[in-house]
Design a protein around this motif. Sequence first.
Motif, mmCIF file in Angstrom:
data_model
loop_
_atom_site.group_PDB
_atom_site.id
_atom_site.type_symbol
_atom_site.label_atom_id
_atom_site.label_comp_id
_atom_site.label_asym_id
_atom_site.label_seq_id
_atom_site.Cartn_x
_atom_site.Cartn_y
_atom_site.Cartn_z
ATOM 1 N N PRO A 345 10.459 -18.529 56.371
ATOM 2 C CA PRO A 345 9.461 -19.226 55.540
ATOM 3 C C PRO A 345 8.033 -18.720 55.697
ATOM 4 C CG PRO A 345 10.130 -20.597 57.386
ATOM 5 C CD PRO A 345 11.058 -19.429 57.369
ATOM 6 N N ASP A 346 7.720 -18.086 56.825
ATOM 7 C CA ASP A 346 6.356 -17.623 57.052
ATOM 8 C C ASP A 346 6.153 -16.173 56.631
ATOM 9 O OD1 ASP A 346 5.517 -20.106 58.069
ATOM 10 O OD2 ASP A 346 6.334 -19.621 60.040
ATOM 11 N N GLU A 347 7.123 -15.624 55.908
ATOM 12 C CA GLU A 347 7.001 -14.280 55.352
ATOM 13 C C GLU A 347 6.947 -14.354 53.827
ATOM 14 O OE1 GLU A 347 9.988 -11.616 56.773
ATOM 15 O OE2 GLU A 347 9.679 -12.164 58.886
ATOM 16 N N PHE A 348 6.163 -13.462 53.235
ATOM 17 C CA PHE A 348 6.012 -13.419 51.777
ATOM 18 C C PHE A 348 7.143 -12.567 51.203
ATOM 19 C CE2 PHE A 348 4.317 -11.917 47.731
ATOM 20 C CZ PHE A 348 3.727 -13.057 47.209
ATOM 21 N N ARG A 349 8.099 -13.208 50.532
ATOM 22 C CA ARG A 349 9.274 -12.515 50.009
ATOM 23 C C ARG A 349 9.603 -13.008 48.596
ATOM 24 N NH1 ARG A 349 13.876 -11.901 54.732
ATOM 25 N NH2 ARG A 349 12.570 -10.886 56.315
ATOM 26 N N PRO A 350 9.074 -12.362 47.557
ATOM 27 C CA PRO A 350 9.365 -12.786 46.184
ATOM 28 C C PRO A 350 10.849 -12.794 45.867
ATOM 29 C CG PRO A 350 7.544 -11.230 46.226
ATOM 30 C CD PRO A 350 8.123 -11.242 47.598
ATOM 31 N N GLU A 351 11.626 -11.927 46.523
ATOM 32 C CA GLU A 351 13.056 -11.802 46.233
ATOM 33 C C GLU A 351 13.827 -13.083 46.510
ATOM 34 O OE1 GLU A 351 11.298 -9.782 48.132
ATOM 35 O OE2 GLU A 351 11.209 -7.940 46.916
ATOM 36 N N ARG A 352 13.248 -13.987 47.285
ATOM 37 C CA ARG A 352 13.951 -15.229 47.581
ATOM 38 C C ARG A 352 14.189 -16.042 46.297
ATOM 39 N NH1 ARG A 352 12.081 -17.400 51.900
ATOM 40 N NH2 ARG A 352 10.262 -16.124 52.417
ATOM 41 N N PHE A 353 13.388 -15.790 45.259
ATOM 42 C CA PHE A 353 13.540 -16.525 44.002
ATOM 43 C C PHE A 353 14.453 -15.809 43.006
ATOM 44 C CE2 PHE A 353 9.750 -18.511 45.717
ATOM 45 C CZ PHE A 353 9.983 -19.846 45.436
ATOM 46 N N LYS A 354 15.090 -14.735 43.448
ATOM 47 C CA LYS A 354 16.022 -14.019 42.570
ATOM 48 C C LYS A 354 17.239 -14.881 42.274
ATOM 49 C CE LYS A 354 18.165 -9.475 42.013
ATOM 50 N NZ LYS A 354 18.351 -8.123 42.623
ATOM 51 N N GLU A 355 17.653 -15.643 43.274
ATOM 52 C CA GLU A 355 18.793 -16.536 43.105
ATOM 53 C C GLU A 355 18.378 -17.768 42.308
ATOM 54 O OE1 GLU A 355 21.909 -19.218 45.790
ATOM 55 O OE2 GLU A 355 20.396 -17.956 46.761
ATOM 56 N N GLN A 356 19.026 -17.981 41.191
ATOM 57 C CA GLN A 356 18.739 -19.143 40.355
ATOM 58 C C GLN A 356 19.462 -20.360 40.924
ATOM 59 O OE1 GLN A 356 16.569 -19.106 37.726
ATOM 60 N NE2 GLN A 356 16.184 -16.978 38.310
ATOM 61 N N LYS A 357 18.720 -21.367 41.325
ATOM 62 C CA LYS A 357 19.326 -22.579 41.879
ATOM 63 C C LYS A 357 18.430 -23.776 41.584
ATOM 64 C CE LYS A 357 19.112 -22.861 46.400
ATOM 65 N NZ LYS A 357 19.223 -22.531 47.854
ATOM 66 N N ASP A 358 19.011 -24.930 41.703
ATOM 67 C CA ASP A 358 18.265 -26.157 41.444
ATOM 68 C C ASP A 358 17.321 -26.431 42.616
ATOM 69 O OD1 ASP A 358 17.283 -28.603 40.725
ATOM 70 O OD2 ASP A 358 19.179 -29.685 40.881
ATOM 71 N N ARG A 359 16.022 -26.346 42.358
ATOM 72 C CA ARG A 359 15.021 -26.592 43.397
ATOM 73 C C ARG A 359 14.162 -27.806 43.062
ATOM 74 N NH1 ARG A 359 15.098 -20.738 43.354
ATOM 75 N NH2 ARG A 359 15.640 -19.945 45.433
ATOM 76 N N THR A 360 14.731 -28.739 42.295
ATOM 77 C CA THR A 360 13.989 -29.919 41.844
ATOM 78 C C THR A 360 13.369 -30.693 42.993
ATOM 79 O OG1 THR A 360 15.525 -30.117 39.980
ATOM 80 C CG2 THR A 360 14.139 -32.027 40.460
ATOM 81 N N PHE A 361 14.079 -30.761 44.117
ATOM 82 C CA PHE A 361 13.592 -31.552 45.244
ATOM 83 C C PHE A 361 13.360 -30.713 46.502
ATOM 84 C CE2 PHE A 361 16.005 -34.554 42.578
ATOM 85 C CZ PHE A 361 15.012 -35.498 42.342
ATOM 86 N N SER A 362 13.425 -29.398 46.373
ATOM 87 C CA SER A 362 13.199 -28.548 47.545
ATOM 88 C C SER A 362 11.977 -27.645 47.383
ATOM 89 C CB SER A 362 14.433 -27.687 47.823
ATOM 90 O OG SER A 362 14.727 -26.847 46.727
ATOM 91 N N PHE A 363 11.559 -27.412 46.143
ATOM 92 C CA PHE A 363 10.373 -26.581 45.879
ATOM 93 C C PHE A 363 9.422 -27.402 45.023
ATOM 94 C CE2 PHE A 363 8.457 -22.901 43.363
ATOM 95 C CZ PHE A 363 7.537 -22.608 44.351
#
Length: 431
Positions: A345-363
Amino acid sequence: MQNHMKTERRKEMEVKERIAYDKGLDNTLKLLEEGYLFIKNRMDLYQCNMFETHIMGEKVICISGEEACKIFYDEELFQRKGAMPKRIQKTLFGVNAIQGMDNNAHIQRKLFFMSFMTEAHQKKLAELFEKEMKDSVNKWINKNEIILSHEAKNIICKVACFWTGVPLKESDIESRADDFYSMVDGLGGVGSRYWKGKAARNRTEEWIRGIIEEVRQGKLLVEDDSALNLMAFHTEPDGNQLELQMAAKELINVIRPIVAISTYITFTALAMYEHPECKEELMLGNNNYIEMFVQEVRRYYPFTPFLGARVHKDFSWNQYEFKKGMLVMLDVYGMNHDSQIWNYPDEFRPERFKEQKDRTFSFIPQGGGDPKKGHRCPGEGITIEIMKASLDFLVNKVDFEVPEQDLSYSISRIPTLPKSGFIMKNIRKKF
């Protein structure tokens, strides 16, 4: 009877062992000192997702995590009325405006807001912003250097007013932009910062109120589908026209958050500078990667620290009894840096958003839940589109140098920005 009392007492003691209690009679000063990390520091220390503390003389329950977020956005369990301190209403949101409404009244007002924040409206606003940025380059190339945060604030204020139909003189852009931003800056401020934000709110409400009054009287003609016109003639579910002062507050609640995107634009530029390894991919104009980069900026850099609500009715969660009226704070910044939600979490990694998932309550950088009915920011789509436009502009439309400067930002200051505002020099256009 005695056995029953002993059993209940034992249960109470067991619960207390599972709930962390923050030390000190009142931790308001610590919140001001630690800022964005106030809740996360204690979650990490106590190894928990919930603890009890005292802020401004009141018991507060702090929660974090995806499950906590789902509970927090349950309209049957929590309400926003009475959760927001008056000092924040008097600077940031306006007293008794949409952010403090609940149930059907909130849904009706929220649907009204969403009506002029459709995907088509988002695209139009982003296009207007990009055009204004391009026009500004002609001024920038004749200057030795510019401060991006300052320029972005003025540009986006001009665009937001034009988009909503609010007339704004060229000579007034900077002062109005400063007032909109001062409302935001007063959020975590004390002393002069707070009073500056309050004075800015009063000036802006008087200005917008006068404009709406002119529209209602037919002295100022604007587009029928503009936010100004829609707000001026909006009727409540009871059939009455929205009261003039409230109409002004709510129109400000359309423009002010757009102006606040200048903060995200500045952090976007900082992310580009700090992570040059991403530039090659960004220069390809890949819209998917651009959006991934923007989302990572929203996750990684500080914007919203936490959110508050009051318990609507008694309920139990995680073996803790939430009583009606309790103030609860959800840790937004901490969730954006939670290792249970994000890898590294403390690293800047745009690729983490490549996976499409429901982030309604996590992001939840701008709130969680359903944006159409709940308290998630209705302008989140606008934020993303403008950030994408600014990122593409900075990467593919201009060349510039980043001189030596202080790009650090204070995580204890709410809200925060790079101290230099991100200075750019020797700007050259590529279009």
